[in-house]
Design a protein around this motif. Sequence first.
Motif, PDB file in Angstrom:
ATOM      1  N   LYS A   1      21.443  25.500  80.751  1.00 55.97           N
ATOM      2  CA  LYS A   1      20.279  26.123  80.140  1.00 55.97           C
ATOM      3  C   LYS A   1      19.000  25.411  80.583  1.00 55.97           C
ATOM      4  CE  LYS A   1      22.300  25.455  76.087  1.00 55.97           C
ATOM      5  NZ  LYS A   1      22.746  25.479  74.686  1.00 55.97           N
ATOM      6  N   GLY A   2      17.940  26.189  80.752  1.00 54.23           N
ATOM      7  CA  GLY A   2      16.658  25.595  81.131  1.00 54.23           C
ATOM      8  C   GLY A   2      15.644  26.682  81.383  1.00 54.23           C
ATOM      9  N   LYS A   3      14.608  26.335  82.151  1.00 54.12           N
ATOM     10  CA  LYS A   3      13.543  27.300  82.434  1.00 54.12           C
ATOM     11  C   LYS A   3      14.148  28.556  83.047  1.00 54.12           C
ATOM     12  CE  LYS A   3       8.890  27.245  84.242  1.00 54.12           C
ATOM     13  NZ  LYS A   3       8.757  27.669  85.636  1.00 54.12           N
TER      14      LYS A   3
ATOM     15  N   ASN B   1      22.658  22.095  77.248  1.00 56.33           N
ATOM     16  CA  ASN B   1      21.196  22.014  77.364  1.00 56.33           C
ATOM     17  C   ASN B   1      20.879  20.786  78.227  1.00 56.33           C
ATOM     18  OD1 ASN B   1      21.412  19.715  75.753  1.00 56.33           O
ATOM     19  ND2 ASN B   1      20.584  20.657  73.912  1.00 56.33           N
TER      20      ASN B   1
ATOM     21  N   LEU C   1      22.716  31.979  72.002  1.00 50.96           N
ATOM     22  CA  LEU C   1      23.327  32.164  73.330  1.00 50.96           C
ATOM     23  C   LEU C   1      24.843  32.007  73.267  1.00 50.96           C
ATOM     24  CD1 LEU C   1      22.737  32.438  76.449  1.00 50.96           C
ATOM     25  CD2 LEU C   1      22.961  29.964  76.507  1.00 50.96           C
TER      26      LEU C   1
ATOM     27  N   GLY D   1      17.849  26.377  67.854  1.00 49.54           N
ATOM     28  CA  GLY D   1      18.749  27.456  67.456  1.00 49.54           C
ATOM     29  C   GLY D   1      18.939  28.520  68.523  1.00 49.54           C
TER      30      GLY D   1
ATOM     31  N   LEU E   1      19.592  37.127  75.475  1.00 48.98           N
ATOM     32  CA  LEU E   1      18.849  36.168  74.644  1.00 48.98           C
ATOM     33  C   LEU E   1      17.398  36.078  75.121  1.00 48.98           C
ATOM     34  CD1 LEU E   1      18.266  33.782  72.746  1.00 48.98           C
ATOM     35  CD2 LEU E   1      19.085  32.302  74.563  1.00 48.98           C
ATOM     36  N   ARG E   2      17.213  35.980  76.422  1.00 53.25           N
ATOM     37  CA  ARG E   2      15.849  35.809  76.944  1.00 53.25           C
ATOM     38  C   ARG E   2      14.998  37.057  76.663  1.00 53.25           C
ATOM     39  NH1 ARG E   2      16.120  31.185  80.749  1.00 53.25           N
ATOM     40  NH2 ARG E   2      14.280  31.903  81.839  1.00 53.25           N
TER      41      ARG E   2
ATOM     42  N   GLU F   1      22.818  17.577  77.212  1.00 56.65           N
ATOM     43  CA  GLU F   1      24.275  17.753  77.346  1.00 56.65           C
ATOM     44  C   GLU F   1      24.667  17.813  78.831  1.00 56.65           C
ATOM     45  OE1 GLU F   1      24.152  20.107  73.059  1.00 56.65           O
ATOM     46  OE2 GLU F   1      24.055  21.243  74.929  1.00 56.65           O
TER      47      GLU F   1
ATOM     48  N   SER G   1      10.806  33.176  76.171  1.00 58.36           N
ATOM     49  CA  SER G   1       9.710  32.857  75.256  1.00 58.36           C
ATOM     50  C   SER G   1       9.242  31.436  75.503  1.00 58.36           C
ATOM     51  CB  SER G   1      10.232  32.973  73.820  1.00 58.36           C
ATOM     52  OG  SER G   1       9.434  32.204  72.947  1.00 58.36           O
TER      53      SER G   1
ATOM     54  N   GLY H   1      19.922  28.143  71.555  1.00 59.74           N
ATOM     55  CA  GLY H   1      21.195  27.891  72.240  1.00 59.74           C
ATOM     56  C   GLY H   1      22.381  28.402  71.418  1.00 59.74           C
ATOM     57  N   ASP H   2      22.210  28.392  70.098  1.00 58.66           N
ATOM     58  CA  ASP H   2      23.294  28.887  69.234  1.00 58.66           C
ATOM     59  C   ASP H   2      23.428  30.405  69.363  1.00 58.66           C
ATOM     60  OD1 ASP H   2      23.603  26.230  68.274  1.00 58.66           O
ATOM     61  OD2 ASP H   2      21.898  26.556  66.943  1.00 58.66           O
TER      62      ASP H   2
ATOM     63  N   ASP I   1      18.192  29.899  83.644  1.00 57.15           N
ATOM     64  CA  ASP I   1      19.581  29.521  83.360  1.00 57.15           C
ATOM     65  C   ASP I   1      20.373  29.637  84.657  1.00 57.15           C
ATOM     66  OD1 ASP I   1      18.982  29.112  80.706  1.00 57.15           O
ATOM     67  OD2 ASP I   1      19.701  31.059  80.036  1.00 57.15           O
TER      68      ASP I   1
ATOM     69  N   ARG J   1       9.999  26.910  71.814  1.00 55.61           N
ATOM     70  CA  ARG J   1      11.259  26.184  72.024  1.00 55.61           C
ATOM     71  C   ARG J   1      11.872  25.773  70.680  1.00 55.61           C
ATOM     72  NH1 ARG J   1      11.288  27.996  75.996  1.00 55.61           N
ATOM     73  NH2 ARG J   1      13.246  28.557  75.072  1.00 55.61           N
TER      74      ARG J   1
HETATM   75  N1  LIG Z   1      11.911  25.604  79.521  1.00 51.14           N
HETATM   76  C1  LIG Z   1      12.404  26.799  79.192  1.00 51.14           C
HETATM   77  N2  LIG Z   1      11.734  27.937  79.500  1.00 51.14           N
HETATM   78  C2  LIG Z   1      12.225  29.154  79.175  1.00 51.14           C
HETATM   79  N3  LIG Z   1      13.407  29.324  78.548  1.00 51.14           N
HETATM   80  C3  LIG Z   1      14.110  28.245  78.223  1.00 51.14           C
HETATM   81  C4  LIG Z   1      13.663  26.922  78.525  1.00 51.14           C
HETATM   82  N4  LIG Z   1      14.585  26.038  78.084  1.00 51.14           N
HETATM   83  C5  LIG Z   1      15.558  26.777  77.523  1.00 51.14           C
HETATM   84  N5  LIG Z   1      15.272  28.096  77.607  1.00 51.14           N
HETATM   85  C6  LIG Z   1      16.076  29.222  77.103  1.00 51.14           C
HETATM   86  O1  LIG Z   1      16.485  28.973  75.769  1.00 51.14           O
HETATM   87  C7  LIG Z   1      17.888  29.118  75.661  1.00 51.14           C
HETATM   88  C8  LIG Z   1      18.402  27.970  74.820  1.00 51.14           C
HETATM   89  O2  LIG Z   1      18.252  26.780  75.563  1.00 51.14           O
HETATM   90  P1  LIG Z   1      17.978  25.371  74.883  1.00 51.14           P
HETATM   91  O3  LIG Z   1      17.796  24.389  75.972  1.00 51.14           O
HETATM   92  O4  LIG Z   1      16.900  25.514  73.858  1.00 51.14           O
HETATM   93  O5  LIG Z   1      19.388  25.167  74.169  1.00 51.14           O
HETATM   94  P2  LIG Z   1      19.772  24.146  73.017  1.00 51.14           P
HETATM   95  O6  LIG Z   1      18.977  22.891  73.109  1.00 51.14           O
HETATM   96  O7  LIG Z   1      21.239  24.020  73.039  1.00 51.14           O
HETATM   97  O8  LIG Z   1      19.343  24.979  71.711  1.00 51.14           O
HETATM   98  P3  LIG Z   1      19.760  24.690  70.196  1.00 51.14           P
HETATM   99  O9  LIG Z   1      18.502  24.288  69.518  1.00 51.14           O
HETATM  100  O10 LIG Z   1      20.274  26.003  69.706  1.00 51.14           O
HETATM  101  O11 LIG Z   1      20.811  23.632  70.187  1.00 51.14           O
HETATM  102  C9  LIG Z   1      18.468  29.119  77.084  1.00 51.14           C
HETATM  103  O12 LIG Z   1      19.380  30.158  77.291  1.00 51.14           O
HETATM  104  C10 LIG Z   1      17.277  29.385  77.965  1.00 51.14           C
HETATM  105  O13 LIG Z   1      17.321  30.725  78.398  1.00 51.14           O
END
Ligand SMILES: Nc1ncnc2c1ncn2[C@@H]1O[C@H](COP(=O)(O)OP(=O)(O)OP(=O)(O)O)[C@@H](O)[C@H]1O
Length: 361
Positions: A253-255, A213, A284, A279, A325-326, A216, A273, A281-282, A257, A276
């Motif tokens: 991961k981000g807006k 993320n 994924l 979970g 996931l998306r 990371e 979605s 990312g889990d 991927d 935010r």
């Molecule tokens: N700004 C964003 N806009 C749209 N989708 C996003 C955005 N940021 C993350 N995502 C989506 O959410 C998914 C999880 O990303 P996120 O950055 O929340 O992971 P994470 O922080 O590891 O989550 P976790 O809470 O499970 O540890 C990604 O695959 C991505 O598709």
Amino acid sequence: MLVSSSSSAVLRRQLFLIRCLGGGVGQSHKKIRRVNCSSMVAMEADAEHVIRKITPLLDPIRHKGQAGKVAIIGGCREYTGAPYFAAISALKIGADLSHVFCTKDAAAVIKSYSPELIVHPVLEESYNIRDDEKESVSAKVLAEVVKWMERFDCLVVGPGLGRDPFLLDCVSSILRHARQSNVPMVIDGDGLFLVTNNLDLVSGYSLAVLTPNVNEYKRLIEKVLNCEVDNEDASLQLLSLARSIGGVTILRKGKSDLISDGEIVKSVSIFGSPRRCGGQGDILSGSVAVFSSWARLHVSSMKESADCNSQNPMVLGSVAGSALLRKAASLAFVNNKRATLTTDIIECLGASLESISPAES
Ligand SMILES: Nc1ncnc2c1ncn2[C@@H]1O[C@H](COP(=O)(O)OP(=O)(O)OP(=O)(O)O)[C@@H](O)[C@H]1O
Ligand SMILES: NC(=O)C1=CN([C@@H]2O[C@H](COP(=O)(O)OP(=O)(O)OC[C@H]3O[C@@H](n4cnc5c(N)ncnc54)[C@H](OP(=O)(O)O)[C@@H]3O)[C@@H](O)[C@H]2O)[C@@H](O)CC1
Ligand SMILES: [Mg+2]
């Protein structure tokens, strides 16, 4: 000396490339020219095509286990949700068996969430053991995981693992063993904390996928490329990072991927979605584990054909996991709006996959 804003941007870009490509000015000259010439914009992956290609048919002749056996290494005193989310997502997508290797404290809690999961209370944290026990406990932890290891199609290492130094040492041994046995691995969450500080655990291992993320990814860039995250040249920087770690696949991961194995960069930008909640990312990481196992089977059965855009199964699995996931997050948001939680997204995984690759067709 005065430097115009455009030439200062070129200078910054060149300095960035020199640092990223890991050499001095003289050494990197040719590489800089080559990279400067290519404009690096990631191609949007045809994710639905990838999902349709790699998802196996539900064939009555297939036996239990053939659709995938995954193991999550994670779950400690603080975090029990993350390994559960990853493990149950793998099952909801279509894996046959999902194991969780966690600490004793976490095991009873994770079992209580679902009878579907096979939970092994084998990991130990420092607070629970004396110094003179560490060596024998460490050997026992490794033996408990190793006896299952070769049955797994993929490990997911890190969701809810925590950062206890003794526990992370044991997980390092597990990673080394998995690598020797050619077991693919998805590294997420605290697993990324571990490998960022011990890059040799994954460096050069093409069956590893890292799913960082924002935080990371920043830590990885600083450690490996010794520079700041560059959002203007995100694709090029990701490519350099994946190459510098010897061709592992990285899903940033981000807006959108972004996915790279050091050879190509793909993006997955389909609408997810705006919620935010923790979970996602889990989900994924569990999804990527299943899809990359399926992609490995697909690629080995299609060896001669140029059927998919990329033949690296870890890239195909990452594209598929990200897109599913998306899509599920988007559907969950339609149903639940502000109340959307990770469990709602998990409930939408099946319908989302069905809309792309129907079970009966
Ligand atoms: N700004 C964003 N806009 C749209 N989708 C996003 C955005 N940021 C993350 N995502 C989506 O959410 C998914 C999880 O990303 P996120 O950055 O929340 O992971 P994470 O922080 O590891 O989550 P976790 O809470 O499970 O540890 C990604 O695959 C991505 O598709
Ligand atoms: N239910 C469970 O059991 C769950 C357990 N989990 C497990 O937790 C462990 C640690 O993982 P992690 O993701 O919380 O740690 P990390 O990445 O250091 O983030 C920490 C802080 O960074 C920030 N921050 C985050 N995103 C940002 C952004 N885009 N841009 C800017 N800042 C951003 C934000 O800080 P804040 O806004 O609060 O200051 C955030 O709180 C790991 O094992 C994981 O698997 C999770 O999977 C969730 C579900
Ligand atoms: Mg995470």
